[in-house]
Design a protein around this motif. Sequence first.
Motif, PDB file in Angstrom:
ATOM      1  N   UNK A  50       0.801  -1.224   0.000  1.00  0.00           N
ATOM      2  CA  UNK A  50       0.000   0.000   0.000  1.00  0.00           C
ATOM      3  C   UNK A  50       0.840   1.285   0.000  1.00  0.00           C
ATOM      4  N   UNK A  51       1.911   1.364   0.807  1.00  0.00           N
ATOM      5  CA  UNK A  51       2.703   2.600   0.760  1.00  0.00           C
ATOM      6  C   UNK A  51       3.280   2.886  -0.627  1.00  0.00           C
ATOM      7  N   UNK A  52       3.672   1.842  -1.338  1.00  0.00           N
ATOM      8  CA  UNK A  52       4.192   2.033  -2.689  1.00  0.00           C
ATOM      9  C   UNK A  52       3.072   2.314  -3.680  1.00  0.00           C
ATOM     10  N   UNK A  53       1.968   1.582  -3.550  1.00  0.00           N
ATOM     11  CA  UNK A  53       0.846   1.776  -4.461  1.00  0.00           C
ATOM     12  C   UNK A  53       0.304   3.200  -4.382  1.00  0.00           C
ATOM     13  N   UNK A 103       6.251  -0.790 -10.116  1.00  0.00           N
ATOM     14  CA  UNK A 103       6.562  -2.200  -9.876  1.00  0.00           C
ATOM     15  C   UNK A 103       5.509  -2.895  -9.020  1.00  0.00           C
ATOM     16  N   UNK A 104       5.051  -2.230  -7.972  1.00  0.00           N
ATOM     17  CA  UNK A 104       4.040  -2.850  -7.107  1.00  0.00           C
ATOM     18  C   UNK A 104       2.758  -3.101  -7.889  1.00  0.00           C
ATOM     19  N   UNK A 118       7.045  -2.319  16.187  1.00  0.00           N
ATOM     20  CA  UNK A 118       8.396  -1.949  15.752  1.00  0.00           C
ATOM     21  C   UNK A 118       8.463  -1.725  14.244  1.00  0.00           C
ATOM     22  N   UNK A 119       7.373  -1.328  13.649  1.00  0.00           N
ATOM     23  CA  UNK A 119       7.364  -1.082  12.207  1.00  0.00           C
ATOM     24  C   UNK A 119       8.367   0.025  11.887  1.00  0.00           C
ATOM     25  N   UNK A 120       9.277  -0.255  11.000  1.00  0.00           N
ATOM     26  CA  UNK A 120      10.277   0.742  10.666  1.00  0.00           C
ATOM     27  C   UNK A 120      10.823   0.494   9.271  1.00  0.00           C
ATOM     28  N   UNK A 121      11.399   1.516   8.708  1.00  0.00           N
ATOM     29  CA  UNK A 121      11.995   1.423   7.396  1.00  0.00           C
ATOM     30  C   UNK A 121      13.294   0.621   7.482  1.00  0.00           C
ATOM     31  N   UNK A 122      13.612  -0.095   6.395  1.00  0.00           N
ATOM     32  CA  UNK A 122      14.841  -0.871   6.291  1.00  0.00           C
ATOM     33  C   UNK A 122      15.756  -0.182   5.291  1.00  0.00           C
ATOM     34  N   UNK A 123      17.038  -0.603   5.197  1.00  0.00           N
ATOM     35  CA  UNK A 123      17.911   0.001   4.166  1.00  0.00           C
ATOM     36  C   UNK A 123      17.314  -0.115   2.765  1.00  0.00           C
ATOM     37  N   UNK A 124      16.612  -1.187   2.517  1.00  0.00           N
ATOM     38  CA  UNK A 124      16.014  -1.375   1.193  1.00  0.00           C
ATOM     39  C   UNK A 124      14.857  -0.397   0.997  1.00  0.00           C
ATOM     40  N   UNK A 125      13.968  -0.341   1.984  1.00  0.00           N
ATOM     41  CA  UNK A 125      12.810   0.548   1.839  1.00  0.00           C
ATOM     42  C   UNK A 125      13.231   2.011   1.836  1.00  0.00           C
ATOM     43  N   UNK A 126      14.266   2.352   2.604  1.00  0.00           N
ATOM     44  CA  UNK A 126      14.748   3.742   2.594  1.00  0.00           C
ATOM     45  C   UNK A 126      15.186   4.141   1.187  1.00  0.00           C
ATOM     46  N   UNK A 127      15.899   3.246   0.517  1.00  0.00           N
ATOM     47  CA  UNK A 127      16.370   3.552  -0.827  1.00  0.00           C
ATOM     48  C   UNK A 127      15.209   3.619  -1.813  1.00  0.00           C
ATOM     49  N   UNK A 128      14.255   2.694  -1.692  1.00  0.00           N
ATOM     50  CA  UNK A 128      13.115   2.665  -2.609  1.00  0.00           C
ATOM     51  C   UNK A 128      12.292   3.939  -2.485  1.00  0.00           C
ATOM     52  N   UNK A 129      12.040   4.370  -1.254  1.00  0.00           N
ATOM     53  CA  UNK A 129      11.201   5.558  -1.050  1.00  0.00           C
ATOM     54  C   UNK A 129      11.968   6.859  -1.312  1.00  0.00           C
ATOM     55  N   UNK A 130      13.287   6.779  -1.283  1.00  0.00           N
ATOM     56  CA  UNK A 130      14.070   7.976  -1.581  1.00  0.00           C
ATOM     57  C   UNK A 130      14.110   8.260  -3.077  1.00  0.00           C
ATOM     58  N   UNK A 131      13.841   7.231  -3.867  1.00  0.00           N
ATOM     59  CA  UNK A 131      13.888   7.392  -5.325  1.00  0.00           C
ATOM     60  C   UNK A 131      12.616   8.064  -5.825  1.00  0.00           C
TER      61      UNK A 131
END
Length: 762
Positions: A429-432, A440-441, A746-759
């Motif tokens: 949902x956050x990506x959609x 991609x989603x 403890x929902x939190x961003x990961x290194x992968x999600x940080x990069x995806x959302x930064x783009x």
Amino acid sequence: MKVQRQTIAKVLVVVFVANLVVMGAGAWLSYQAAPPIPDAVENENGETVVTDENVREGKKAFQQYGLMNHGSILGNGAYYGVDYTADTLDLKVQHMRDYYAEQRHGTAYDDLSAERQAAIDERVEQDLDGDGSEREYTAAETYAHEQVRETYVERYHEGDAERGVPAGMIESEEDARQFADFALWTAWISHTDRPAGDHSYTNEWPYQPAAGNEPTAGTMTWSVISVVLLVAGAGIGVWLYRSVDLPEPDTDGIEVPSPDDVDVFPSQIAASKFVLVAAGLFLGQVLLGGLLAHYYIERDAFFGLGELLGIDFLSLIPFAMAKTWHLDLGILWIATLWLGAGLFLPALLTGYEPKNQAKYVKGLLAALVVVSVGGLAGIWLGANGYIDGDLWWILGNEGLEYLEVGRLWQFGLLAGFVGWAALVARGFKPLLDREPRYGLAHMILYAGGSIALLFTAGMLYTPDTNIVVTEFWRWWVVHMWVEGAFEFFIVAIVGLTLVSMNLLKKSSAEKAVAFEAMLVMGSGVIGVSHHYWWIGQPDVWLPLGSIFSTLELIPLVFILYEALGEYRAMRGAGESFPYTLPFAFIVASGLWNFVGAGVLGFFINLPIINYYEHGTYLTVAHAHAAMFGAFGFLAIGMATYLLRVTTRSAAWSSRRLWWAFWTWNVGLALMVVVSLLPVGFLQLEAAFAGNYAAARSLAFYDGSLIQLLFWARMPGDALIILGTAIFGYDVAVKLRHQRTPVGDDEKQRTPISDRVFAESDD
């Protein structure tokens, strides 16, 4: 050549709609031009020989008792037994010859001189050369029809151990006679010309010169055109790949996230259980595959164990039942891994998990197990007559290859696809919410949705539907899954995986996925029409199938280049790269896809070759290389990626999985090259030299060289079984050493999600 993502996405939509329009018109034409089932066929005395009800009831018997997974009809089905169309046509010719020999000369046909045989041959061919408007049998045809009926009663009701047919395979004599009526009707449409046409409903298939069945001029012409298109298609594929600015995965200067740096969420731990279920289904499938291979050598025994233990293997697990389960388990374990991967990726890319997502994932897995067990059990109960009345095809065995499970269980699988899509959408949902509709989603949802959409085509017929129309819809599911939706799913899920590994930017992956999906859907959907050439469909499918089946090579060229690019990235990553093993499976998938679907697929889909080889071991080689090599390895690659992220690093070892990787690849190569292809080429030669029925006969399979080649399959089969057992054991071990997931708070961003959302998604 610079092409924008938006442009590719728009073209993809146009291609998809155009495909649906063409195939929708084809559906209408299929109903309009379906071969008729005469209300009644009479003999010369005006007595009824067979009615339309006999034929329709025979089709029901054919489906209920699983005969499509013992032999084939119109070339489609299993290749263990005869092709019922070719067999009844061959028997009909033989009995008509015997009738005229006895009537004219008072002796057997084989005892006549060559001159008298030629005169009888000419008369038989004249009798069979109708235009579809005739509803009366000659005396010879009446005699032949009755003889074929009795042969099928003896073979399929009373049983024939030499042919691997258990007693009571068809429950009653009446059902067996009606099955013969149905098979003879398919033989009738094969030698009877369409009204106002110059060839039969099936384009003169199967090859049987004695009945006047030989390749048409159209078959020859479109074969030549296909070869020209092949060369052009290969060139276009290479040119497009070189011209369009599509990125390749690259590890140079890239920081690949370590599994330990990525938080694991409860839904991902739940998704990992899909791998264990799939491993069990996979092991069951390959064990049944080994049994099926052995049945070609001992048709009523298993290494003498039956006599020793007092077990009647032929009745306990007949070939048709083992083949049905083998096919369905293959689809189920691959689908299970894909579903698990689809549920694993959202949290990885978003660093977000909706409330109760893990609970819903577990519920979906439980539902999948229930539907799988229920469907497989229903097949056995339905085929063995334990489900009375019309419920046999609803709860039991629908009896059509690849779509054997009862209609109720099919609805259950469809509901599972819908539930999976809903869970994936929740996770993404956050990506959609932030990405465009070609993101991609969205793509993974479109791919999964297309699988579900095409599955509904398998619900547009019933056992009462004309087999020609039934086959039209069945191939909508089977072929459009394999050459359309599955390929779309592959490129989408590989794109997501490469983004999660930081080997591709999200925007670059979106462009590549949309472009390859456009090529796949543009050729693969209408490419289904090569399955319609010999089954009684209208002539329009011959040119369409020839053109679009050849054009399917273009996306396969892309997939081959992509696999080579992924291999270069893997080789350049060094020993510190944590995802070498998943990458190896993805590369192997691309290579086997090109070999199985590309090289072997094009060869057997050349019209003139397909005319002779349709329903032979060449198709078996193509199917195994494409299904296991392409889709199976991709699914296993995703499973190993999932396991690598969810398993504690201290407990992680890739040694056993590498063993499995190489035993599978070597085993599959041995199976295809040493056994399946040689048998297929010899069958092709037998069809050239005699007729199609001879290439599918028991005499051919029992030949000494063919039997030797069947034995030669054992090392390849053994390696595949060994690899699967190793894989299953390794999965069970790794699931005992899983990482601790983060808690709900403890929902939190990961290194992968940080990069995806930064783009930027612009």
